[in-house]
Design an enzyme around this catalytic site. Structure first.
Site, PDB file in Angstrom:
ATOM      1  N   SER A  54      44.687  37.710  31.799  1.00 34.70           N
ATOM      2  CA  SER A  54      44.814  36.252  31.889  1.00 34.70           C
ATOM      3  C   SER A  54      44.613  35.508  30.579  1.00 34.70           C
ATOM      4  O   SER A  54      44.811  34.289  30.529  1.00 34.70           O
ATOM      5  CB  SER A  54      43.853  35.697  32.948  1.00 34.70           C
ATOM      6  OG  SER A  54      44.400  35.885  34.242  1.00 34.70           O
ATOM      7  N   LYS A 192      39.170  31.445  26.824  1.00 31.83           N
ATOM      8  CA  LYS A 192      39.892  31.917  28.010  1.00 31.83           C
ATOM      9  C   LYS A 192      39.489  33.355  28.279  1.00 31.83           C
ATOM     10  O   LYS A 192      39.557  34.210  27.394  1.00 31.83           O
ATOM     11  CB  LYS A 192      41.411  31.841  27.812  1.00 31.83           C
ATOM     12  CG  LYS A 192      42.197  32.245  29.070  1.00 31.83           C
ATOM     13  CD  LYS A 192      42.020  31.225  30.163  1.00 31.83           C
ATOM     14  CE  LYS A 192      42.473  31.757  31.537  1.00 31.83           C
ATOM     15  NZ  LYS A 192      41.456  32.634  32.154  1.00 31.83           N
ATOM     16  N   THR A 193      39.075  33.609  29.509  1.00 30.69           N
ATOM     17  CA  THR A 193      38.759  34.971  29.937  1.00 30.69           C
ATOM     18  C   THR A 193      40.007  35.663  30.463  1.00 30.69           C
ATOM     19  O   THR A 193      41.031  35.036  30.739  1.00 30.69           O
ATOM     20  CB  THR A 193      37.704  34.976  31.061  1.00 30.69           C
ATOM     21  OG1 THR A 193      38.192  34.166  32.149  1.00 30.69           O
ATOM     22  CG2 THR A 193      36.371  34.440  30.566  1.00 30.69           C
ATOM     23  N   GLY A 194      39.895  36.965  30.613  1.00 26.61           N
ATOM     24  CA  GLY A 194      40.936  37.765  31.250  1.00 26.61           C
ATOM     25  C   GLY A 194      40.298  39.008  31.843  1.00 26.61           C
ATOM     26  O   GLY A 194      39.422  39.607  31.212  1.00 26.61           O
TER      27      GLY A 194
END
Length: 243
Positions: A54, A192-194
């Site tokens: 993501s 932003k994480t993923g």
């Protein structure tokens, strides 16, 4: 504080951050955009490519806005009624809310609206990882064909911060605004994480910290979740007195 030692390259410093990872394989790269110094833990892994998961929402949003597949961060897509992994995904979303809540379905729909030709062209223009979208227009970044390293993520975010990507100023500033995680008196954190949802075996946290003195770009990946990657990153930034 995290100890660091200079390598053969004067701008590169090794972070002794083993305690932050608790034995879980991973890497972190932090760059001071004022001095160009790069701090890294597990330098070998920092050059290895993994699926962005993501974190790809960042370039996806940039491309979508630039190609007018979406007009602005407020444009809403209606939930299709399919119940997905997280309750917060199961509702209408805007470009911005889907970024904050990491609603995959919105950005899959956006990628389909962009289409393979425009997506491929833009990934080539920004030199994003291996630029491979063969895994399918709405799947290629999710444990599939697209891969990117932590060092490459840092370079990509650096260009976003400095607004040197081949996109309009408005597009880049919109996405940077959407990435805000927290605003404090002396810094603003954008990130932003993923997470690889199939097995929680890969987690990312990418972004930058805007301070009065300098901008710091970072990328962390770990054989765990994005939540873990974010926690490691924040602790490292604290120990380096960046936040």
């Amino acid at each position: 504080m995290i100890a660091s030692s200079a390598s053969a390259e004067p701008a590169l410093k090794e972070l002794h951050a083993e305690s932050l990872f608790h034995g879980v394989p991973g890497t972190i790269v932090i760059k001071n955009l004022k001095t160009d110094k790069i701090y890294t833990y597990n330098r070998v892994r920092s050059t290895m490519r993994f699926t962005p998961e993501s974190t790809f929402k960042v370039p996806n949003a940039l491309i979508g806005l630039e190609e007018h597949a979406v007009e602005d961060e407020y444009e809403v897509k209606r939930w299709d009624g399919v119940v997905r992994e997280f309750d917060v995904w199961n509702r209408d979303h805007s470009l911005a809310s889907a970024m904050r809540q990491s609603a995959i379905w919105y950005y899959q729909a956006l990628a389909r609206d962009i289409g393979p030709e425009r997506m491929q062209s833009n990934l080539a223009r920004i030199h994003y990882g291996n630029e491979d979208i063969s895994g399918g227009i709405d799947q290629f970044w999710l444990n599939s064909s697209l891969n990117i390293s932590a060092l490459e993520q840092v370079h990509f975010i650096e260009e976003l911060v400095e607004e040197s990507l081949p996109f309009s100023e408005q597009t880049m500033r919109t996405v940077k605004r959407m990435m805000i995680d927290s605003e404090e008196d002396d810094y603003t954190l954008h990130g932003k994480t993923g997470t690889r949802l199939s097995d929680l075996g890969l987690g990312w946290y990418i972004g930058y910290v805007d301070t009065d003195h300098a901008d710091w770009v970072f990328a962390t990946n770990v054989d765990s979740s994005g939540t873990t990657a974010k926690a490691i990153t924040l602790e490292c930034l604290e120990r380096l007195d960046i936040i």
